[in-house]
Structures are given as structure tokens and as C-alpha cells.
Scaffold this motif. Structure first.
Motif, PDB file in Angstrom:
ATOM      1  N   LEU A 111       4.148  15.674  18.459  1.00  0.00           N
ATOM      2  CA  LEU A 111       5.297  15.641  18.758  1.00  0.00           C
ATOM      3  C   LEU A 111       5.862  17.203  18.579  1.00  0.00           C
ATOM      4  O   LEU A 111       6.799  17.782  19.215  1.00  0.00           O
ATOM      5  CB  LEU A 111       6.138  14.884  17.530  1.00  0.00           C
TER       6      LEU A 111
ATOM      7  N   LEU B  73       1.326   9.897  22.927  1.00  0.00           N
ATOM      8  CA  LEU B  73       2.721  10.157  22.548  1.00  0.00           C
ATOM      9  C   LEU B  73       3.495  11.218  23.169  1.00  0.00           C
ATOM     10  O   LEU B  73       4.714  11.200  23.172  1.00  0.00           O
ATOM     11  CB  LEU B  73       2.658  10.214  20.928  1.00  0.00           C
ATOM     12  N   VAL B  74       2.825  12.015  23.725  1.00  0.00           N
ATOM     13  CA  VAL B  74       3.320  13.373  24.155  1.00  0.00           C
ATOM     14  C   VAL B  74       4.668  13.096  25.438  1.00  0.00           C
ATOM     15  O   VAL B  74       5.604  13.555  25.260  1.00  0.00           O
ATOM     16  CB  VAL B  74       2.541  14.431  24.532  1.00  0.00           C
TER      17      VAL B  74
ATOM     18  N   GLN C 113       6.608  10.772  26.449  1.00  0.00           N
ATOM     19  CA  GLN C 113       7.878  10.107  26.142  1.00  0.00           C
ATOM     20  C   GLN C 113       8.499  10.955  25.137  1.00  0.00           C
ATOM     21  O   GLN C 113       9.897  10.968  25.132  1.00  0.00           O
ATOM     22  CB  GLN C 113       7.680   8.651  25.454  1.00  0.00           C
ATOM     23  N   ALA C 114       7.706  11.419  24.111  1.00  0.00           N
ATOM     24  CA  ALA C 114       8.452  12.702  23.194  1.00  0.00           C
ATOM     25  C   ALA C 114       9.280  13.751  23.933  1.00  0.00           C
ATOM     26  O   ALA C 114      10.206  14.233  23.744  1.00  0.00           O
ATOM     27  CB  ALA C 114       7.638  13.054  22.104  1.00  0.00           C
TER      28      ALA C 114
ATOM     29  N   GLN D  80      12.317  12.813  25.903  1.00  0.00           N
ATOM     30  CA  GLN D  80      13.487  12.587  25.095  1.00  0.00           C
ATOM     31  C   GLN D  80      13.910  14.049  24.740  1.00  0.00           C
ATOM     32  O   GLN D  80      15.274  14.364  24.608  1.00  0.00           O
ATOM     33  CB  GLN D  80      13.093  11.872  23.669  1.00  0.00           C
ATOM     34  N   LEU D  81      13.073  14.962  24.493  1.00  0.00           N
ATOM     35  CA  LEU D  81      13.522  16.381  24.020  1.00  0.00           C
ATOM     36  C   LEU D  81      14.367  16.970  25.013  1.00  0.00           C
ATOM     37  O   LEU D  81      15.134  17.931  24.973  1.00  0.00           O
ATOM     38  CB  LEU D  81      12.430  17.133  23.585  1.00  0.00           C
TER      39      LEU D  81
ATOM     40  N   GLY E  31      15.930  15.405  27.550  1.00  0.00           N
ATOM     41  CA  GLY E  31      17.083  14.578  27.656  1.00  0.00           C
ATOM     42  C   GLY E  31      17.110  13.934  29.163  1.00  0.00           C
ATOM     43  O   GLY E  31      17.969  13.695  29.725  1.00  0.00           O
ATOM     44  N   LEU E  32      15.674  13.634  29.581  1.00  0.00           N
ATOM     45  CA  LEU E  32      15.331  13.114  30.996  1.00  0.00           C
ATOM     46  C   LEU E  32      14.861  11.893  30.768  1.00  0.00           C
ATOM     47  O   LEU E  32      14.219  11.317  29.701  1.00  0.00           O
ATOM     48  CB  LEU E  32      14.319  14.042  31.537  1.00  0.00           C
ATOM     49  N   PRO E  33      14.701  10.852  31.937  1.00  0.00           N
ATOM     50  CA  PRO E  33      14.213   9.777  31.867  1.00  0.00           C
ATOM     51  C   PRO E  33      12.764  10.055  31.653  1.00  0.00           C
ATOM     52  O   PRO E  33      12.167  10.724  32.369  1.00  0.00           O
ATOM     53  CB  PRO E  33      14.398   9.038  33.248  1.00  0.00           C
ATOM     54  N   GLY E  34      11.996   9.070  30.893  1.00  0.00           N
ATOM     55  CA  GLY E  34      10.698   9.488  30.627  1.00  0.00           C
ATOM     56  C   GLY E  34      10.207   7.964  31.202  1.00  0.00           C
ATOM     57  O   GLY E  34      10.209   6.724  30.565  1.00  0.00           O
ATOM     58  N   ILE E  35       9.057   8.023  32.294  1.00  0.00           N
ATOM     59  CA  ILE E  35       8.350   6.986  32.732  1.00  0.00           C
ATOM     60  C   ILE E  35       6.874   7.061  32.566  1.00  0.00           C
ATOM     61  O   ILE E  35       6.271   8.086  33.219  1.00  0.00           O
ATOM     62  CB  ILE E  35       8.761   6.753  34.183  1.00  0.00           C
ATOM     63  N   THR E  36       6.229   6.484  31.837  1.00  0.00           N
ATOM     64  CA  THR E  36       4.776   6.448  31.591  1.00  0.00           C
ATOM     65  C   THR E  36       4.058   5.292  32.357  1.00  0.00           C
ATOM     66  O   THR E  36       4.609   4.534  32.860  1.00  0.00           O
ATOM     67  CB  THR E  36       4.688   6.178  30.012  1.00  0.00           C
TER      68      THR E  36
ATOM     69  N   SER F   3      14.147   5.872  39.493  1.00  0.00           N
ATOM     70  CA  SER F   3      14.800   6.603  38.578  1.00  0.00           C
ATOM     71  C   SER F   3      15.398   7.840  39.236  1.00  0.00           C
ATOM     72  O   SER F   3      15.045   8.110  40.319  1.00  0.00           O
ATOM     73  CB  SER F   3      13.643   7.323  37.673  1.00  0.00           C
ATOM     74  N   GLU F   4      16.359   8.492  38.582  1.00  0.00           N
ATOM     75  CA  GLU F   4      17.097   9.708  39.054  1.00  0.00           C
ATOM     76  C   GLU F   4      16.064  10.799  38.631  1.00  0.00           C
ATOM     77  O   GLU F   4      15.221  10.619  37.821  1.00  0.00           O
ATOM     78  CB  GLU F   4      18.259   9.928  38.132  1.00  0.00           C
TER      79      GLU F   4
ATOM     80  N   LEU G  64      14.286   0.851  31.934  1.00  0.00           N
ATOM     81  CA  LEU G  64      13.104   0.992  31.304  1.00  0.00           C
ATOM     82  C   LEU G  64      13.181   1.560  29.870  1.00  0.00           C
ATOM     83  O   LEU G  64      13.655   2.926  30.002  1.00  0.00           O
ATOM     84  CB  LEU G  64      12.127   1.929  32.215  1.00  0.00           C
TER      85      LEU G  64
ATOM     86  N   SER H 149       7.438   7.138  20.043  1.00  0.00           N
ATOM     87  CA  SER H 149       7.506   8.326  20.027  1.00  0.00           C
ATOM     88  C   SER H 149       8.901   9.059  20.428  1.00  0.00           C
ATOM     89  O   SER H 149       9.230   9.895  19.930  1.00  0.00           O
ATOM     90  CB  SER H 149       6.452   8.645  21.288  1.00  0.00           C
TER      91      SER H 149
ATOM     92  N   SER I  52      10.977  11.368  18.042  1.00  0.00           N
ATOM     93  CA  SER I  52      11.562  12.716  18.644  1.00  0.00           C
ATOM     94  C   SER I  52      13.179  12.847  18.282  1.00  0.00           C
ATOM     95  O   SER I  52      13.608  14.131  18.290  1.00  0.00           O
ATOM     96  CB  SER I  52      11.162  13.318  19.945  1.00  0.00           C
TER      97      SER I  52
ATOM     98  N   ARG J 147      19.177   5.419  33.737  1.00  0.00           N
ATOM     99  CA  ARG J 147      18.782   6.206  34.627  1.00  0.00           C
ATOM    100  C   ARG J 147      17.593   5.759  35.355  1.00  0.00           C
ATOM    101  O   ARG J 147      17.076   5.794  36.397  1.00  0.00           O
ATOM    102  CB  ARG J 147      18.675   7.676  34.455  1.00  0.00           C
ATOM    103  N   ALA J 148      16.664   5.163  34.730  1.00  0.00           N
ATOM    104  CA  ALA J 148      15.427   4.524  35.061  1.00  0.00           C
ATOM    105  C   ALA J 148      15.488   2.891  35.106  1.00  0.00           C
ATOM    106  O   ALA J 148      15.485   2.216  34.165  1.00  0.00           O
ATOM    107  CB  ALA J 148      14.300   5.015  34.261  1.00  0.00           C
TER     108      ALA J 148
END
Lengths: 260, 326
Positions: free
Chosen positions: A97, A128-129, A131-132, A135-136, A138-143, A170-171, B73, B106, B110, B185-186
Motif C-alpha cells: 500500500l 494488492l498494488v 486496486q490500491a 482507489q488512491l 479515484g479511478l476504476p480499477g480492473i484487475t 469502463s470509462e 465491478l 486492498s 487504501s 464506472r466499470a
């Protein structure tokens, strides 16, 4: 569209990995280090998107002195346009994190439509990196992405799920992590390796990046390793050579251990 | 009194096995740490999940139920759990250490500014902290670590704790689900499921049968699948087999695939290169079947069988079915 690929330097897969006994951090000097193998797929995907849509590919990494070795340079040799390194001795020992925090600060100063990471590093392997980081920022996170298609301000991806995949729309901008096998990474050519030396590598200090020293490194990380020891060697098991009844002996073993 | 939460791992209310394991561990450690155990259910299908949760202790369950969780998602889960954490201030939050569980953990960590330890195989209460045991470097090193922030967010690997039933009444506390536009958004536009033959997932299976280069071709994976079905196991594959295109990457076990620690791992026709061992050497019991008696996989095996897999494996599957009486 500009793309930033976050990369990591890891010990060579075949090398024996050790923790420094004094602070339980990874001893990165004792063996060969390489670009995290899963990151090669991230770099390749970024290069393919650049070839299709234009834009620039930037490679980003963080760490104490030496963090760029064999990682950013390798990505530049493969074809990335420029590198950014957040370099600060205070970053040593940052956990997942804290790493995401530093990457997010550097990214906040950059212009991009997409951030790509490998779905895991072959040393820590926590995954873990990404998605963290999302979030930091403020964007969509797709893993765990196994396919990427960009269309204007939208990205459509396949996200691996147990036994199949989901199609996600996703945007942009967005943060994605890609899995091994999403593509076939290219090899660096001699010309690529030579030209990598001429490509810009921007070095940001912790201060340049605007980071709070209390949030990074071994002491700023919110997880702490208390002890580490080598796993005790396994007791020698039973070895049977099949002479027609091996399957029966194995079934006996499975039954004794209540698997049947 | 503070709370120790278990985030229920489920699919549309179908509670996964690891949730029972976590609820069992949560009861034990809540007792030792003088905390109240509570569960959190975010998603759809709570009516279905309620019974399972009740079997493993029941008690307080925060229920955030909304169709929105199935439409987008993970962000709705991350936002909902993060705001619940801020409001209720639990001491400990346990997630399943699987792909989605780690992602949400995670994201929540955060957002609320705490730490997270993933891939945990054992826990020990020491005062207010839970000391986590995890294997690193593919199991070559074992570390003890803890989260210093609050709450302590910990991801527990499937098969780390035995699930013990202890029926209890479920006391539901409904949580309001209000999502921002940013959480949407997703979008999940399609779910594509390959034919899995009803087998368990590699990540959380108690038994895994894996095949490697020794199978000589993709068509021979049916031998491995047949043994897996006789044992009710998941099917894994070595990097060599996956790189050759014989089996999907999702099933790969090893350094660039999944790290598993099932109760029983059977390696069929796998030599046991370091890259494979890194994904399975923490399995509780290891069986290896290989024609080469010098293969490194045998150094790890509790039971090694040197022989022709094309003879031994089908015979073993038949023998198992016979002993199971079917």
C-alpha cells in the motif's frame, strides 16, 4: 492516448530469494534482478495499444537507488518512450500500500488515459498494488485482465474469473492489471537496447513527488514483518516404484489419510 | 466491545467454503481477543446465505443487499465496506485471500488508510494484534507479520482453518447501500463461463490434481480430469502444460500462476521445477506420480510413485471409485 506502465524489479525467477536478517526486507543485492516477468505483458500491451491508437508509453517505477536497474531500461529497450523513477532511499521496505501511495503521487503529475500493471510481481506476489493504486487515484480499477480494447473514452476488457471471464466496460482513465498470457511479449532487439540508452529517464526525489516520509518505507508502512525463517525441510516421504500395484499402495495411503 | 468482522465470500448468495473456515477462525480469535464476532454480507441473495452463516455461528450480520453489486465491478463492495468500516470501527476485518477478496481488501485498506496482510495461512492473537503467518518466495520462507493500522485487514487463504459448525441465530442488521456515480464506472456487460465440469475452483479446492509435460498432449488431460473427478478435486496445470496451450492459464499452479495450499496436491507428470514448487509446496500432503525417479518433485512428496502415469493414474481413479463404492 498516453499510457503509463508501472514496473518492478524482482530477483531472477531461478535465483534463491533471501530476506535481510536485520530488517526482513528482500535482499536485492545478493542475486541477479530482472524486470518482473508479469510486467513484460503490461509493457507489451501498452506498446500494442500505442501502435493502434498513438500516444506515448511511459514506464514508472519507485524505490531506493538501483530500483530502475534491469527494469525500466528493459522496458525502454522493448519500445517504451520514456521512464520515470521515484528514487528515494526512504522508500526501501515500503509495503504494497505504501508502494501504491508513491506511484499514485507520481501519476498525479502525469497525463494518461490508462495505467497498466502486471497482475502480480514474482517476488511478493500479493496482487494488492493495482486496486490500491486505483482507489488512491479515484479511478476504476480492473484487475486480472486478459484482453483490452480501447474505443475513444471507453475501454472494454476481459477480466479472468474462476472458470471463465467477465466482459467489463469502463470509462477512461482507468487502472488495469494484466495477466500473464494476455499477449506474446516481444524480445528486445539490439537496436532497441542501444536506443534505450538515449531515451529520457526522469528521476523524481521523494520531495519532487510530494510524498510524506512518514507514509513510506519500512517505518511508514502499516504492516510489519516481525520474524522470518527458512521453511524447515520436508521430512522424506515414501517412494514406491510401480510394479503393477503402485496404484493400490497409493490408494491405501490416500485412504489412511482420509482422502477417500 | 470492539468487533472482529468476516467478509462473507460468496457468489450471488452461494457461500464459498472459505467463509465457513473464516467464520470458525473468527469465533475463536474474537473469544481470545475479547471482541464480538460479526459478519458482513455485501451482494445479492442473502436469504440463501443466511442458513450457511447460521451454521457457522450466526450472530450479527451486516447485510448490504443490492442488485448494483452484480452490475458493477467491485467498486460498490469497496465503497460500501469502507464506509461501514469508518462508521463502525471494527478492530479486525478478515477477507478471503482469493482474487476478489484481496482486491476489495486492498481497496478498502487504501480508502480508510490502514494496512493489509494477504495470503495468510495461520493466525495467533497477541494482545490487540493478530500475528499472521504467511509463506513467501513460494513457501521457501515463512514470515510472521501484523497490521499496525486500524482496522487490521487480513486476507486468509482457503484451507488454512478447519470449518467447524456451531449453529447460531443470525441477527440481521441492514446496511443502506448508496452508491456514487464513480462506483458505477466499470460495468459488467457479460459473464462468460467455460465448461468446468462442475469441478471446484483451483484457488480454494481442498484437493487438486495437476498435470504437466509428462501428459505429452492436451488430449491426455482427461486422465487428470478423471482422477480429479474421482476425488472431487480441482484440476491444475504446470507452466509447461499451459505454455504449450494444453490447459487454460486460469488453472496454472506456480510462480506465474496460482499459489495453492490444499489438503492434498497430486502432481501427475510434473518434474517439479522451482517455478512450479513455488505455487504448491505449502500443500499439506503432496503426492507425485512421475516416470523419472530422479525428478525434483519427489523431494517434496509425502508419497511418490515412480511409474507410467498412463497406467497408474487410470488404475488409481478406478481404485478410488471402487473404494468409494461407486
Amino acid at each position: 492516448m498516453n499510457i503509463v506502465v508501472c514496473v518492478k524489479r524482482v530477483p531472477d525467477t531461478a535465483a534463491e530469494k533471501k530476506l535481510d536478517p536485520s530488517d526482513h526486507t528482500l535482499d536485492r543485492e545478493s542475486g541477479e534482478s530482472i524486470l518482473n516477468p508479469v510486467d513484460e505483458y503490461g509493457v507489451e500491451e501498452a506498446l500494442r495499444l500505442r501502435e493502434a491508437h498513438g500516444g506515448e508509453v511511459t514506464v514508472l517505477t519507485m524505490g531506493p537507488a538501483g530500483a530502475e536497474k534491469n527494469a525500466v531500461r528493459k522496458a525502454l529497450a522493448l519500445g517504451a518512450d520514456r521512464g520515470v523513477l521515484v528514487k528515494d532511499d526512504g522508500l526501501a521496505g515500503s509495503d504494497a500500500l505504501a508502494t501504491a501511495y508513491v506511484l499514485a503521487l507520481a501519476l498525479a503529475q502525469m497525463e494518461f488515459g490508462l495505467v497498466i500493471l502486471g497482475s502480480e510481481s514474482t517476488d511478493a506476489r500479493t496482487s494488492l498494488v493495482p486496486q490500491a493504486l486505483a482507489q488512491l487515484l479515484g479511478l476504476p480499477g480492473i484487475t486480472y485482465v486478459s484482453k483490452v480494447e480501447v474505443d475513444g473514452s471507453k475501454v472494454t476488457v476481459h477480466r479472468e474469473q474462476e472458470g471463465g471471464h467477465w466482459v467489463i466496460e469502463s470509462e477512461l482513465p482507468a487502472v488495469i492489471s494484466v495477466v500473464k498470457g494476455i499477449n506474446e511479449p516481444r524480445y528486445a532487439t539490439l537496436k532497441g537496447i542501444m536506443s534505450a540508452k538515449q531515451k529520457p529517464l526522469e528521476v523524481l526525489s521523494g520531495e519532487d513527488a510530494g510524498l510524506d516520509p512518514a507514509e513510506v518505507g519500512l517505518s511508514g508502512s502499516k504492516t510489519r514483518i516481525l520474524a522470518a525463517e527458512a521453511r524447515p525441510p520436508k521430512q522424506k516421504g515414501k517412494l514406491v516404484k510401480d510394479e503393477g500395484h503402485g496404484h493400490v499402495e497409493l490408494a491405501d495411503f490416500l485412504q489412511q489419510n482420509k482422502f477417500i | 466491545m470492539g468487533e472482529l468482522w468476516t467478509i462473507i465470500d460468496h457468489e450471488g448468495g452461494e457461500v464459498r467454503k472459505v467463509s465457513g473456515e473464516m467464520l470458525t477462525a473468527a469465533r475463536r480469535f474474537a473469544g481470545e481477543m475479547n471482541l464480538d464476532p460479526a459478519a458482513v454480507f455485501a451482494g445479492t441473495g442473502f436469504e440463501h446465505a443466511r442458513e450457511r452463516i447460521g451454521k457457522f455461528g450466526g450472530g450479527k450480520v451486516y447485510v448490504a443487499e443490492s442488485e448494483e453489486f452484480d452490475r458493477y465491478l467491485l467498486q460498490p463492495q469497496i465503497d460500501t465496506i469502507a464506509s461501514l468500516v469508518r462508521e463502525r470501527k471494527p478492530s479486525v476485518v478478515l477477507f478471503a485471500s482469493v482474487a476478489d477478496g484481496k482486491d476489495v481488501a486492498s481497496g478498502v485498506a487504501s480508502k480508510v488508510g490502514t494496512g493489509v496482510v494477504a495470503d495468510v495461512v495461520d493466525l495467533e492473537a497477541q494482545g490487540e494484534r493478530l500475528v499472521c503467518t504467511k509463506a513467501v518466495f513460494g513457501g521457501a520462507t515463512v514470515t510472521k507479520c501484523q497490521v499496525e493500522g486500524s482496522p487490521q485487514i487480513i486476507c486468509v487463504k482457503p484451507n488454512s482453518f478447519a470449518a467447524e459448525q456451531a449453529p447460531g441465530e443470525v441477527v440481521e442488521e441492514r446496511v443502506d447501500v448508496t452508491l456514487s456515480d464513480d462506483a458505477k464506472r466499470a460495468r459488467i456487460v457479460e459473464r462468460v463461463q467455460q465448461e468446468a465440469g462442475g469441478r471446484p475452483a483451483v484457488e480454494e479446492a481442498a484437493v487438486i490434481v495437476s498435470g504437466g509435460r509428462g501428459l505429452q498432449g492436451p488430449e491426455n488431460f482427461r486422465i487428470v480430469e478423471d482422477l480429479a473427478d474421482a476425488l472431487g478435486a480441482a484440476v491444475g496445470a504446470s507452466r509447461a502444460a499451459v505454455d504449450a496451450g494444453w490447459y487454460p492459464h486460469q488453472n496454472q499452479v506456480g510462480q506465474t500462476g496460482k499459489t495453492v495450499s490444499p489438503q492434498l496436491y497430486i502432481a501427475v507428470g510434473i518434474s517439479g521445477a522451482i517455478q512450479h514448487r513455488a505455487g504448491m509446496q505449502t500443500s499439506k500432503t503432496i503426492v507425485a506420480i512421475n516416470k523419472d525417479g530422479e525428478a525434483p518433485i519427489f523431494q517434496l512428496a509425502d508419497f511418490g510413485l515412480v511409474g507410467d502415469l498412463f497406467k497408474v493414474v487410470p488404475a488409481l481413479a478406478d481404485e478410488i471409485r471402487k473404494r468409494k463404492g461407486r
